[in-house]
Write a protein that holds these residues in place. Sequence first.
Motif, PDB file in Angstrom:
ATOM      1  N   VAL A  50     -45.048  13.334 -41.341  1.00 15.63           N
ATOM      2  CA  VAL A  50     -45.221  13.083 -39.901  1.00 15.63           C
ATOM      3  C   VAL A  50     -46.598  12.466 -39.656  1.00 15.63           C
ATOM      4  O   VAL A  50     -46.731  11.438 -38.981  1.00 15.63           O
ATOM      5  CB  VAL A  50     -45.081  14.398 -39.098  1.00 15.63           C
ATOM      6  CG1 VAL A  50     -45.512  14.197 -37.649  1.00 15.63           C
ATOM      7  CG2 VAL A  50     -43.650  14.923 -39.161  1.00 15.63           C
ATOM      8  N   ARG A  51     -47.630  13.101 -40.216  1.00 14.69           N
ATOM      9  CA  ARG A  51     -48.995  12.614 -39.989  1.00 14.69           C
ATOM     10  C   ARG A  51     -49.200  11.195 -40.521  1.00 14.69           C
ATOM     11  O   ARG A  51     -49.951  10.409 -39.953  1.00 14.69           O
ATOM     12  CB  ARG A  51     -50.008  13.542 -40.654  1.00 14.69           C
ATOM     13  CG  ARG A  51     -50.068  14.914 -40.060  1.00 14.69           C
ATOM     14  CD  ARG A  51     -50.632  14.866 -38.629  1.00 14.69           C
ATOM     15  NE  ARG A  51     -50.448  16.145 -37.996  1.00 14.69           N
ATOM     16  CZ  ARG A  51     -51.290  17.170 -38.129  1.00 14.69           C
ATOM     17  NH1 ARG A  51     -52.383  17.051 -38.857  1.00 14.69           N
ATOM     18  NH2 ARG A  51     -51.051  18.307 -37.536  1.00 14.69           N
ATOM     19  N   ALA A  52     -48.530  10.917 -41.657  1.00 18.41           N
ATOM     20  CA  ALA A  52     -48.704   9.597 -42.266  1.00 18.41           C
ATOM     21  C   ALA A  52     -47.713   8.578 -41.712  1.00 18.41           C
ATOM     22  O   ALA A  52     -47.691   7.438 -42.147  1.00 18.41           O
ATOM     23  CB  ALA A  52     -48.557   9.706 -43.780  1.00 18.41           C
ATOM     24  N   ARG A  53     -46.882   9.019 -40.770  1.00 18.27           N
ATOM     25  CA  ARG A  53     -45.899   8.145 -40.112  1.00 18.27           C
ATOM     26  C   ARG A  53     -45.021   7.428 -41.139  1.00 18.27           C
ATOM     27  O   ARG A  53     -44.905   6.204 -41.154  1.00 18.27           O
ATOM     28  CB  ARG A  53     -46.597   7.165 -39.180  1.00 18.27           C
ATOM     29  CG  ARG A  53     -47.161   7.874 -37.957  1.00 18.27           C
ATOM     30  CD  ARG A  53     -47.797   6.923 -36.993  1.00 18.27           C
ATOM     31  NE  ARG A  53     -49.003   6.361 -37.561  1.00 18.27           N
ATOM     32  CZ  ARG A  53     -49.659   5.319 -37.100  1.00 18.27           C
ATOM     33  NH1 ARG A  53     -49.214   4.703 -36.032  1.00 18.27           N
ATOM     34  NH2 ARG A  53     -50.741   4.878 -37.677  1.00 18.27           N
ATOM     35  N   ILE A  54     -44.418   8.233 -41.999  1.00 22.58           N
ATOM     36  CA  ILE A  54     -43.562   7.682 -43.054  1.00 22.58           C
ATOM     37  C   ILE A  54     -42.097   7.846 -42.647  1.00 22.58           C
ATOM     38  O   ILE A  54     -41.637   8.962 -42.411  1.00 22.58           O
ATOM     39  CB  ILE A  54     -43.837   8.406 -44.384  1.00 22.58           C
ATOM     40  CG1 ILE A  54     -45.263   8.092 -44.848  1.00 22.58           C
ATOM     41  CG2 ILE A  54     -42.813   7.998 -45.445  1.00 22.58           C
ATOM     42  CD1 ILE A  54     -45.681   8.778 -46.112  1.00 22.58           C
ATOM     43  N   PRO A  55     -41.359   6.738 -42.558  1.00 24.76           N
ATOM     44  CA  PRO A  55     -39.926   6.847 -42.253  1.00 24.76           C
ATOM     45  C   PRO A  55     -39.233   7.632 -43.372  1.00 24.76           C
ATOM     46  O   PRO A  55     -39.363   7.287 -44.551  1.00 24.76           O
ATOM     47  CB  PRO A  55     -39.435   5.397 -42.226  1.00 24.76           C
ATOM     48  CG  PRO A  55     -40.638   4.543 -42.285  1.00 24.76           C
ATOM     49  CD  PRO A  55     -41.773   5.354 -42.788  1.00 24.76           C
ATOM     50  N   LEU A  56     -38.524   8.676 -42.979  1.00 27.94           N
ATOM     51  CA  LEU A  56     -37.993   9.599 -43.984  1.00 27.94           C
ATOM     52  C   LEU A  56     -36.809  10.349 -43.393  1.00 27.94           C
ATOM     53  O   LEU A  56     -36.864  10.780 -42.239  1.00 27.94           O
ATOM     54  CB  LEU A  56     -39.109  10.597 -44.343  1.00 27.94           C
ATOM     55  CG  LEU A  56     -38.787  11.732 -45.302  1.00 27.94           C
ATOM     56  CD1 LEU A  56     -38.663  11.186 -46.727  1.00 27.94           C
ATOM     57  CD2 LEU A  56     -39.908  12.787 -45.270  1.00 27.94           C
ATOM     58  N   VAL A  57     -35.748  10.492 -44.171  1.00 24.92           N
ATOM     59  CA  VAL A  57     -34.621  11.334 -43.771  1.00 24.92           C
ATOM     60  C   VAL A  57     -34.428  12.398 -44.845  1.00 24.92           C
ATOM     61  O   VAL A  57     -34.427  12.090 -46.048  1.00 24.92           O
ATOM     62  CB  VAL A  57     -33.328  10.503 -43.592  1.00 24.92           C
ATOM     63  CG1 VAL A  57     -32.119  11.420 -43.386  1.00 24.92           C
ATOM     64  CG2 VAL A  57     -33.478   9.552 -42.392  1.00 24.92           C
ATOM     65  N   VAL A  58     -34.302  13.648 -44.398  1.00 30.55           N
ATOM     66  CA  VAL A  58     -34.045  14.749 -45.327  1.00 30.55           C
ATOM     67  C   VAL A  58     -32.741  15.425 -44.910  1.00 30.55           C
ATOM     68  O   VAL A  58     -32.630  15.921 -43.782  1.00 30.55           O
ATOM     69  CB  VAL A  58     -35.201  15.779 -45.305  1.00 30.55           C
ATOM     70  CG1 VAL A  58     -34.981  16.825 -46.411  1.00 30.55           C
ATOM     71  CG2 VAL A  58     -36.557  15.108 -45.475  1.00 30.55           C
ATOM     72  N   PHE A  59     -31.788  15.421 -45.813  1.00 32.34           N
ATOM     73  CA  PHE A  59     -30.504  16.080 -45.538  1.00 32.34           C
ATOM     74  C   PHE A  59     -30.578  17.496 -46.101  1.00 32.34           C
ATOM     75  O   PHE A  59     -30.776  17.678 -47.299  1.00 32.34           O
ATOM     76  CB  PHE A  59     -29.356  15.290 -46.181  1.00 32.34           C
ATOM     77  CG  PHE A  59     -28.006  15.851 -45.839  1.00 32.34           C
ATOM     78  CD1 PHE A  59     -27.320  15.419 -44.708  1.00 32.34           C
ATOM     79  CD2 PHE A  59     -27.419  16.829 -46.628  1.00 32.34           C
ATOM     80  CE1 PHE A  59     -26.077  15.942 -44.381  1.00 32.34           C
ATOM     81  CE2 PHE A  59     -26.178  17.368 -46.310  1.00 32.34           C
ATOM     82  CZ  PHE A  59     -25.506  16.920 -45.178  1.00 32.34           C
ATOM     83  N   VAL A  60     -30.425  18.506 -45.214  1.00 31.02           N
ATOM     84  CA  VAL A  60     -30.657  19.888 -45.660  1.00 31.02           C
ATOM     85  C   VAL A  60     -29.430  20.796 -45.552  1.00 31.02           C
ATOM     86  O   VAL A  60     -29.509  21.951 -45.958  1.00 31.02           O
ATOM     87  CB  VAL A  60     -31.807  20.558 -44.868  1.00 31.02           C
ATOM     88  CG1 VAL A  60     -33.094  19.808 -45.071  1.00 31.02           C
ATOM     89  CG2 VAL A  60     -31.488  20.685 -43.398  1.00 31.02           C
TER      90      VAL A  60
END
Length: 554
Positions: free
Chosen positions: A86-96
């Motif tokens: 979040v802080r580094a503003r990285i596009p990311l999807v995590v399927f949990v």
Amino acid sequence: MKTYDVVAKAIKAQDSSHCFALLGDGNMHFAGALAHLGMPFTYARHEHCAVSMAMAHARVSGETGLATVTCGPGLTQIMTGLTAAVRARIPLVVFVGESPVAAHWYNQDIDQAPFVVACGAEYVRITHKPRMARQIQDAFARTRLTGIPVVIGMPFDIQESAWGDAPVAVASAADFVPAAGRVHPDPGKVNELAALVAAAERPVVIGGRGAVMAEAGPACVRLADHIGAPLLTTLPARGLFHDSAWSLNVTGGFASDTAREACIDTDLVIAVGTSLAAHAADSGRLYPNAKILHIDTAPRVYSQGRVAAHHHLCADARIGVEMLLAAIIADYGPTAASTGTWRDGLAAKAAAADYPDAMPFQVAPDVLDPRPLIKTLDALLPKEWFMVNSSGHCSYFAAHMLGRSHENFLTIREFGAIGNGLSYALGVAAARPKQQIVLFDGDGGFLMHAQELETARRHGLKLLIVVLNDRAYGSEIHKLRVDGHDEDGAAFGTTDLAAIAEGFGLTGKSFTSLDGLDDAYAEFLAEDNGALWDFQISDQVVSPVMRRLTAAKK
Ligand SMILES: Cc1ncc(C[n+]2csc(CCOP(=O)(O)OP(=O)(O)O)c2C)c(N)n1
Ligand SMILES: [Mg+2]
């Protein structure tokens, strides 16, 4: 066909080419289905590391990062990585996944959304199968547009239900991301700022990650050359100007003596594509005599607790710099600084300096001064190797390996978390399979997730891991010493990291001097195996950023 097969199809259609995973009830059938569709996987040994690997992969590949971990305890393990993303503003999807919706009781059940939201990320819950593909498409599009990671939860009994006869329609998030072109600046504003820049007597140009992403490096160099400005970067953009003779490497807390002199003396900072983070101004200790001009698609006055910029140009980094330069050339020709020798003097000083920091320290004979050590490693290790710089006090030293392009450099530090270096290196390895990767880490950060050596070995990833081992949490002991407190909780004595590496099947080497380094290097090149080089460094050599921090406490 099961519903998890359709989830896998919907995710396979997105802009992620690699998945980082640790399996459990919440995600294992989905992960298997995704792997069967041809998605390459790295299977990590800790969920936090899977997410960290995906972050590094996203940074280096430019894609959306993708990870999957199980629900409940799998999710609670990733809170540090998720917050760092979040802080580094990285596009990311995590399927949990999620606990089964039909169960009266399930031992791993928690209310997942508040954990995710507390990290600053978004939670998307999928429970209605007809909406599922659209929710996934939209999640990938949103994280790309906002840089806010999205966690997808879906009860695993719904995942395991039969899909039935409904048609499978999956679509790519790219369809939801506008191709709107670059932001051009207001011409009147450009002319006004051209006058400001032309009048500056000691300007500096600083490039951040926004400049990297907009490919503004060459434009910044042309502007700097025209106005006689030295070039600096923020730490994450380190190497953007690596081949300019007027590059002074990084600004901020890690700045060299010469870079710091430039930052103290400058009267105008042209800050291009940077979030004006506090670290990049050494928490307000830099630029006491300067006005800051911020060129960015989202220019700011206030950032991280202080007024960080005084003049603003809203523009894409490259277009903004190019138009500013064109206006200066058209209206002013040579500027106040372009015929001066200020930057030549700084460049000559930087070139003549042995080390970025000239402070003398007493170094015991059985340990190394990290400054000459880094200089030796810089000369030894090819410039085209990819370098991951981790965290801790020692990361200051490793940041001064010069002549290395930003394209081959990664650091993610926006949340200030240690323990991620090895995971970041593994994420880069997945994105750059043909490139040699070298990780620089501290002993404390390395030991926090040393289990990922097994992941490296199992996936056949040949990393070189350089540990700057002060046998301590250096960042803590230097502060504790100044406070007059004992170091028991932060000074640990020697751990044989080389033996640990050997235990995981890598080659381990310990160094208390530079003897044997050339042989170790030749062996590394010849072998088809990763290696860990454990350098015993002095705990007496204190970086300038730490000296300033502790001096402020006295
Ligand atoms: C997850 C996390 N835990 C604790 C800290 C506090 N911390 C900051 S630096 C550091 C020491 C790191 O030690 P090492 O990796 O050996 O690097 P050194 O400072 O010794 O060079 C610690 C414990 C942190 N930043 N992040
Ligand atoms: Mg240490």
